[in-house]
Write a protein that holds these residues in place. Structure first.
Motif, PDB file in Angstrom:
ATOM      1  N   THR A   1       0.691  -1.189  -0.120  1.00  0.00           N
ATOM      2  CA  THR A   1       0.043  -0.050  -0.087  1.00  0.00           C
ATOM      3  C   THR A   1       0.904   1.331   0.058  1.00  0.00           C
ATOM      4  OG1 THR A   1      -0.046   0.193   2.408  1.00  0.00           O
ATOM      5  CG2 THR A   1      -1.826  -1.069   1.215  1.00  0.00           C
ATOM      6  N   SER A   2       0.066   2.483  -0.279  1.00  0.00           N
ATOM      7  CA  SER A   2       1.034   3.713  -0.079  1.00  0.00           C
ATOM      8  C   SER A   2       1.689   3.824   1.388  1.00  0.00           C
ATOM      9  CB  SER A   2       0.057   4.731  -0.327  1.00  0.00           C
ATOM     10  OG  SER A   2      -1.051   4.763   0.505  1.00  0.00           O
ATOM     11  N   PHE A   3       0.826   3.223   2.505  1.00  0.00           N
ATOM     12  CA  PHE A   3       1.544   3.272   3.713  1.00  0.00           C
ATOM     13  C   PHE A   3       3.119   3.047   3.624  1.00  0.00           C
ATOM     14  CE2 PHE A   3       2.700   1.661   7.810  1.00  0.00           C
ATOM     15  CZ  PHE A   3       2.316   2.530   8.646  1.00  0.00           C
ATOM     16  N   THR A   4       3.238   1.682   2.974  1.00  0.00           N
ATOM     17  CA  THR A   4       4.308   0.830   2.983  1.00  0.00           C
ATOM     18  C   THR A   4       5.482   1.765   1.987  1.00  0.00           C
ATOM     19  OG1 THR A   4       3.357  -1.153   2.858  1.00  0.00           O
ATOM     20  CG2 THR A   4       5.568  -1.074   2.120  1.00  0.00           C
ATOM     21  N   LEU A   5       4.889   2.433   1.099  1.00  0.00           N
ATOM     22  CA  LEU A   5       5.842   2.957   0.101  1.00  0.00           C
ATOM     23  C   LEU A   5       6.345   4.389   0.781  1.00  0.00           C
ATOM     24  CD1 LEU A   5       7.061   3.360  -2.608  1.00  0.00           C
ATOM     25  CD2 LEU A   5       4.886   4.628  -3.329  1.00  0.00           C
ATOM     26  N   SER A   6       5.370   4.939   1.617  1.00  0.00           N
ATOM     27  CA  SER A   6       5.661   6.309   2.473  1.00  0.00           C
ATOM     28  C   SER A   6       6.632   5.789   3.551  1.00  0.00           C
ATOM     29  CB  SER A   6       4.385   6.853   3.165  1.00  0.00           C
ATOM     30  OG  SER A   6       3.511   7.428   2.018  1.00  0.00           O
ATOM     31  N   GLY A   7       6.338   4.493   4.048  1.00  0.00           N
ATOM     32  CA  GLY A   7       7.683   4.055   4.962  1.00  0.00           C
ATOM     33  C   GLY A   7       8.875   3.778   4.508  1.00  0.00           C
ATOM     34  N   VAL A   8       9.233   3.458   3.118  1.00  0.00           N
ATOM     35  CA  VAL A   8      10.563   3.268   2.743  1.00  0.00           C
ATOM     36  C   VAL A   8      10.840   4.589   2.257  1.00  0.00           C
ATOM     37  CG1 VAL A   8      10.059   2.869   0.141  1.00  0.00           C
ATOM     38  CG2 VAL A   8      11.762   1.400   1.203  1.00  0.00           C
ATOM     39  N   LYS A   9      10.346   5.425   1.868  1.00  0.00           N
ATOM     40  CA  LYS A   9      10.858   6.787   1.537  1.00  0.00           C
ATOM     41  C   LYS A   9      11.377   7.505   2.906  1.00  0.00           C
ATOM     42  CE  LYS A   9       8.383   7.534  -2.555  1.00  0.00           C
ATOM     43  NZ  LYS A   9       6.946   8.496  -3.342  1.00  0.00           N
TER      44      LYS A   9
ATOM     45  N   TYR B   1      15.882   9.209   6.752  1.00  0.00           N
ATOM     46  CA  TYR B   1      16.121   9.390   8.014  1.00  0.00           C
ATOM     47  C   TYR B   1      17.451   8.509   8.239  1.00  0.00           C
ATOM     48  CZ  TYR B   1      11.880  11.618   9.773  1.00  0.00           C
ATOM     49  OH  TYR B   1      10.856  12.278  10.144  1.00  0.00           O
ATOM     50  N   LYS B   2      17.733   7.434   7.645  1.00  0.00           N
ATOM     51  CA  LYS B   2      19.086   6.793   7.809  1.00  0.00           C
ATOM     52  C   LYS B   2      20.053   7.469   7.025  1.00  0.00           C
ATOM     53  CE  LYS B   2      17.768   1.962   8.269  1.00  0.00           C
ATOM     54  NZ  LYS B   2      18.476   0.715   8.131  1.00  0.00           N
ATOM     55  N   ASN B   3      19.711   8.587   6.069  1.00  0.00           N
ATOM     56  CA  ASN B   3      20.798   9.412   5.801  1.00  0.00           C
ATOM     57  C   ASN B   3      21.204  10.708   6.761  1.00  0.00           C
ATOM     58  OD1 ASN B   3      22.470  10.484   3.613  1.00  0.00           O
ATOM     59  ND2 ASN B   3      20.897  11.850   3.452  1.00  0.00           N
TER      60      ASN B   3
ATOM     61  N   PHE C   1      20.400  10.905   9.905  1.00  0.00           N
ATOM     62  CA  PHE C   1      21.023  10.341  11.076  1.00  0.00           C
ATOM     63  C   PHE C   1      22.244   9.486  11.044  1.00  0.00           C
ATOM     64  CE2 PHE C   1      16.583  10.924  12.401  1.00  0.00           C
ATOM     65  CZ  PHE C   1      16.469  12.194  13.181  1.00  0.00           C
ATOM     66  N   SER C   2      22.751   9.329   9.840  1.00  0.00           N
ATOM     67  CA  SER C   2      23.950   8.388   9.773  1.00  0.00           C
ATOM     68  C   SER C   2      23.875   7.086  10.324  1.00  0.00           C
ATOM     69  CB  SER C   2      25.072   9.352  10.050  1.00  0.00           C
ATOM     70  OG  SER C   2      25.161  10.451   9.354  1.00  0.00           O
ATOM     71  N   ILE C   3      22.603   6.460   9.978  1.00  0.00           N
ATOM     72  CA  ILE C   3      22.482   5.184  10.890  1.00  0.00           C
ATOM     73  C   ILE C   3      23.002   4.003   9.744  1.00  0.00           C
ATOM     74  CG2 ILE C   3      20.623   3.168  11.597  1.00  0.00           C
ATOM     75  CD1 ILE C   3      18.813   5.863  12.018  1.00  0.00           C
ATOM     76  N   PRO C   4      24.146   3.473  10.258  1.00  0.00           N
ATOM     77  CA  PRO C   4      24.800   2.565   9.381  1.00  0.00           C
ATOM     78  C   PRO C   4      23.784   1.261   9.258  1.00  0.00           C
ATOM     79  CG  PRO C   4      25.664   2.422  11.587  1.00  0.00           C
ATOM     80  CD  PRO C   4      24.804   3.541  11.674  1.00  0.00           C
ATOM     81  N   SER C   5      24.098   0.464   8.125  1.00  0.00           N
ATOM     82  CA  SER C   5      23.114  -0.695   7.873  1.00  0.00           C
ATOM     83  C   SER C   5      23.455  -1.814   8.993  1.00  0.00           C
ATOM     84  CB  SER C   5      23.626  -1.272   6.366  1.00  0.00           C
ATOM     85  OG  SER C   5      24.963  -1.578   6.285  1.00  0.00           O
TER      86      SER C   5
ATOM     87  N   ALA D   1      23.680   3.539  20.770  1.00  0.00           N
ATOM     88  CA  ALA D   1      24.163   4.190  19.683  1.00  0.00           C
ATOM     89  C   ALA D   1      23.770   5.416  19.119  1.00  0.00           C
ATOM     90  CB  ALA D   1      24.246   2.975  18.486  1.00  0.00           C
ATOM     91  N   SER D   2      22.388   5.532  19.149  1.00  0.00           N
ATOM     92  CA  SER D   2      21.554   6.698  18.574  1.00  0.00           C
ATOM     93  C   SER D   2      20.167   6.675  18.740  1.00  0.00           C
ATOM     94  CB  SER D   2      21.822   6.830  16.990  1.00  0.00           C
ATOM     95  OG  SER D   2      21.582   5.646  16.294  1.00  0.00           O
ATOM     96  N   HIS D   3      19.470   7.703  18.829  1.00  0.00           N
ATOM     97  CA  HIS D   3      18.040   7.821  18.953  1.00  0.00           C
ATOM     98  C   HIS D   3      17.488   9.121  18.168  1.00  0.00           C
ATOM     99  CE1 HIS D   3      19.404  10.581  22.078  1.00  0.00           C
ATOM    100  NE2 HIS D   3      18.265  11.095  21.753  1.00  0.00           N
TER     101      HIS D   3
END
Length: 388
Positions: free
Chosen positions: A210-218, A223-225, A227-231, A295-297
């Motif tokens: 659903t669009s909920f899922t797509l919004s989540g991945v975006k 945020y991973k970018n 907040f510099s959250i490593p994989s 590590a981060s929040h």
């Protein structure tokens, strides 16, 4: 010149959500890789719906052998020496058909790989959901890739934790959506190149996304970018409520020994003001010392629930609206010493610190198998055999 990777798409393999995700992925990778989406003429019905991907159409032809013996020899050569678990060669199962007058039919792709191509991505068909033409194109594409010395990477849409493992055994690498498929194929095929997508990407590759899922991945990419959250870091979503400040303090204390492996996402709302303090300020003041062990929040608007898709799991001190939404796709761990333990689907309730810690340890362990599509694609640029 940037590396190119061909992504083959057929009818019955695309939805509006998947198409938009692929556009996002194409844009995200544009400085590193050219994702070239190609569609066989047998699937021309989808071209109008995926114009944003700038698809390239190509022709296919079918050739039939009229002699039984050459037909069998052709199949035997294509199958090679692969055998079933019990030792029976794949090719031997064709003897009865071919020596009884069966004919080999070969599908050929009228496709020349662009210069700089280093790999092929395509969906793996299954007998309970794919058409005959999908299967023919899939097998033709695998053979085409081998002839052009290109690694072929197959990905899961319909479940692959089934009895049918022939199709998944053919690609050089496998991308799975669920741990069950990852574990099943890893043991059944002993394949070295099997990857498990993180939940936020895996949920997109579904016929019911659903669009909920797509919004989540975006949101996750964003945020991973910033907040510099490593994989390598496991992410937990905490649907915090100021009515349970003490309970979340106990939860955070319990997780502190695992803190260096964790990023905590706190949901906050404007209606959670207490006195002169916003919810964010309350969290920062009350849990100040505890948060130093992690590590981060980060903080996330409670009404933007799709952002929880970034997490490996939701960890809450009570069942609530957030856990109700999350449990469709995400593991939900509820730490409530006043309630009885239970497990239902993705929802798990524990009532001891030991059980909470064990549950989060399992999420940390499971996280190490996960790899984003972008990282898998980048692997192809370093290991794939370039054409031209």
């Amino acid at each position: 010149m940037k590396e190119k990777i061909i992504w083959l798409i057929q009818s019955n393999q695309i939805t509006p959500i998947i198409a938009e995700f692929l556009q996002t992925l194409q844009k995200r990778m544009e400085n590193y890789i050219d994702l070239v989406f190609m569609v066989p003429e047998t699937s021309s019905d989808i071209l109008a719906n995926i114009q944003g991907l700038k698809p390239v159409s190509f022709k296919t032809t079918t050739r039939t052998a009229v002699s039984s013996c050459p037909a069998y020899l052709s199949k035997r050569e294509a199958l090679g020496s692969k055998t079933f678990t019990e030792g029976l060669a794949f090719a031997d199962t064709l003897l009865l058909d071919d020596l009884g007058g069966g004919n080999a039919q070969e599908t050929l792709l009228g496709l020349t790989p662009p210069s700089g191509t280093c790999g092929l991505i395509l969906q793996i068909p299954t007998p309970l959901g794919s058409s005959e033409m999908e299967e023919k194109i899939f097998h033709a594409a695998i053979l085409w890739a081998k002839q052009n010395r290109l690694p072929a990477i197959g990905y899961e849409l319909l479940p692959l934790d089934t009895r049918w493992t022939l199709a998944p055994s053919l690609p050089d690498g496998l991308i799975t959506r669920h741990y069950e498929s990852y574990d099943h194929l890893k043991h059944q095929l002993n394949h070295q190149n099997i990857w498990l997508l993180p939940i936020y990407e895996a949920a997109v590759f579904s016929s019911v996304s659903t669009s909920f899922t797509l919004s989540g991945v975006k949101a996750c990419y964003h945020y991973k970018n910033i907040f510099s959250i490593p994989s390598t870091r496991t992410v937990l979503y905490l649907p915090h409520n100021v009515a349970m400040v003490y309970e979340y303090q106990e939860l955070i204390r319990t997780l502190q020994p695992l803190g260096d492996k964790l990023h905590l996402m706190f949901s906050i709302g404007k209606d959670q003001v207490r006195g002169a303090y916003s919810q964010k300020e309350t969290i920062e003041i009350v849990y100040k010392e505890g948060l130093k062990q992690f590590a981060s929040h980060s903080f996330h608007e409670a009404n933007h629930l799709w952002e929880m898709m970034m997490a490996d799991a939701v960890v809450s001190c009570s069942a609530c609206f957030s856990t109700e939404v999350a449990e469709k796709d995400l593991p939900c761990i509820i730490f409530d010493p006043k309630a009885s333990p239970m497990v239902r689907g993705h929802k798990k309730r524990v009532n001891t610190r030991e059980a909470l810690e064990d549950s989060v340890k399992k999420e940390i362990e499971g996280h190490r198998y996960k790899m984003e599509f972008a990282d898998i694609l980048m692997l192809l640029t370093t290991t794939g055999k370039r054409n031209g």
